[in-house]
Design an enzyme around this catalytic site. Sequence first.
Site, PDB file in Angstrom:
ATOM      1  N   HIS A 143       0.859  -1.193   0.000  1.00 25.99           N
ATOM      2  CA  HIS A 143       0.000   0.000   0.000  1.00 25.99           C
ATOM      3  C   HIS A 143       0.897   1.245   0.000  1.00 25.99           C
ATOM      4  O   HIS A 143       0.931   1.998   0.977  1.00 25.99           O
ATOM      5  CB  HIS A 143      -0.915  -0.024   1.226  1.00 25.99           C
ATOM      6  N   GLN A 146      -0.413   4.780   0.901  1.00 25.20           N
ATOM      7  CA  GLN A 146      -0.596   4.926   2.339  1.00 25.20           C
ATOM      8  C   GLN A 146       0.735   5.301   2.993  1.00 25.20           C
ATOM      9  O   GLN A 146       0.795   6.191   3.852  1.00 25.20           O
ATOM     10  CB  GLN A 146      -1.129   3.614   2.926  1.00 25.20           C
ATOM     11  N   ASP A 234      -2.811  -1.720  12.351  1.00 23.58           N
ATOM     12  CA  ASP A 234      -3.809  -1.874  11.286  1.00 23.58           C
ATOM     13  C   ASP A 234      -4.654  -3.103  11.613  1.00 23.58           C
ATOM     14  O   ASP A 234      -4.381  -3.823  12.591  1.00 23.58           O
ATOM     15  CB  ASP A 234      -3.091  -2.021   9.924  1.00 23.58           C
ATOM     16  N   ARG A 300      -3.182  11.618   3.024  1.00 23.16           N
ATOM     17  CA  ARG A 300      -3.334  10.836   1.789  1.00 23.16           C
ATOM     18  C   ARG A 300      -3.532  11.781   0.602  1.00 23.16           C
ATOM     19  O   ARG A 300      -2.949  11.603  -0.466  1.00 23.16           O
ATOM     20  CB  ARG A 300      -4.540   9.888   1.897  1.00 23.16           C
TER      21      ARG A 300
END
Length: 318
Positions: A143, A146, A234, A300
């Site tokens: 990711h 991210q 996460d 982001r």
Amino acid sequence: MTAATEGQDDGDDAPVRHLLDVDDLDADELTALLDAAAAFGRSRDPPPSRALVGRSVVLLFEQPSTRTRVSFERAVTDLGGDTVFMGPGETQLSRGEPLRDTARCLAGYTDAIVARVEDHESLTELATYADVPVVNALSDRAHPCQTLADLLTVREVAGDLDGATAAWVGDGNNVARSFALGCAATGVDLTVATPPEHGLDDATLDRAAALGDAPTVTHDPETAVAGADVVYTDAWVSMNHSDRAERLATFETGGFQVDASLLPADAAFMHCLPAHRGAEVTDAVVESDRSVVWRQAENRRHAQTALLERLLAADARR
Ligand code: CP
Ligand code: NVA
């Protein structure tokens, strides 16, 4: 940008640049990108760049998204471009059309493909067949977008990336893998605490070592968070995981929940979101004044504005 995965070459000298993971950017590019993102973040005005005027970006998503979709749509709009969103089940992929055919057609209509895929190999296939930049908007393996926002957030918390200390607590998943690469590339001293069976894979540790220092690996959350500037977790069960019950039991009994007693008093709390309160983190930690998750989520947008501006400026052939 250099060293990106190269797509089909249509005869121009410059290869198409893609961002499939963090190490598609070299250290200088990463630093420049974060500087630009920070400048976007400090300004309340739209970015001065109009790099995407007359350009279109397709968002091809095989899985749900809140932050990634909206932050990319806003980034493209702010740069003067437009987006086409193709969600799960909305394309002929769902009826068996090969991805390589989809890639070549989308490249004829748009200037970049931002893709969220269940299988990382799908990104590799898109990048092979599309002669426009392909950006990983999350795969089972990585990711990177991210991570760009995460590094921006760590820098805001610690003042500097080089020498900052970070702890990852929980699953050695897609977000953790890219974060480990980003930390290695920027000098963040990362310790990763996972259950033994859910740790970072050797390939990720090797890639991190090639960029800088590989993370310290432990199975003890208390060891990982000691002295950390930021503590990051996460989901215990990601979208690509099917072993839900086993995972929940393993992480819970192993003490991997970030609660008020685990989070050091002077550490910031990070989470890529969505957060699962009562599982990997408590509601009290998410809502505490140590939590920087909303800033991290906003970053982001700023990081992806900087990324698209650079990626499409590099792809000036169209
Ligand atoms: N962090 C993140 O990628 O969130 P979404 O799944 O909502 O895009
Ligand atoms: N690791 C999570 C991240 C979601 C943004 C998942 O893959 O589901």
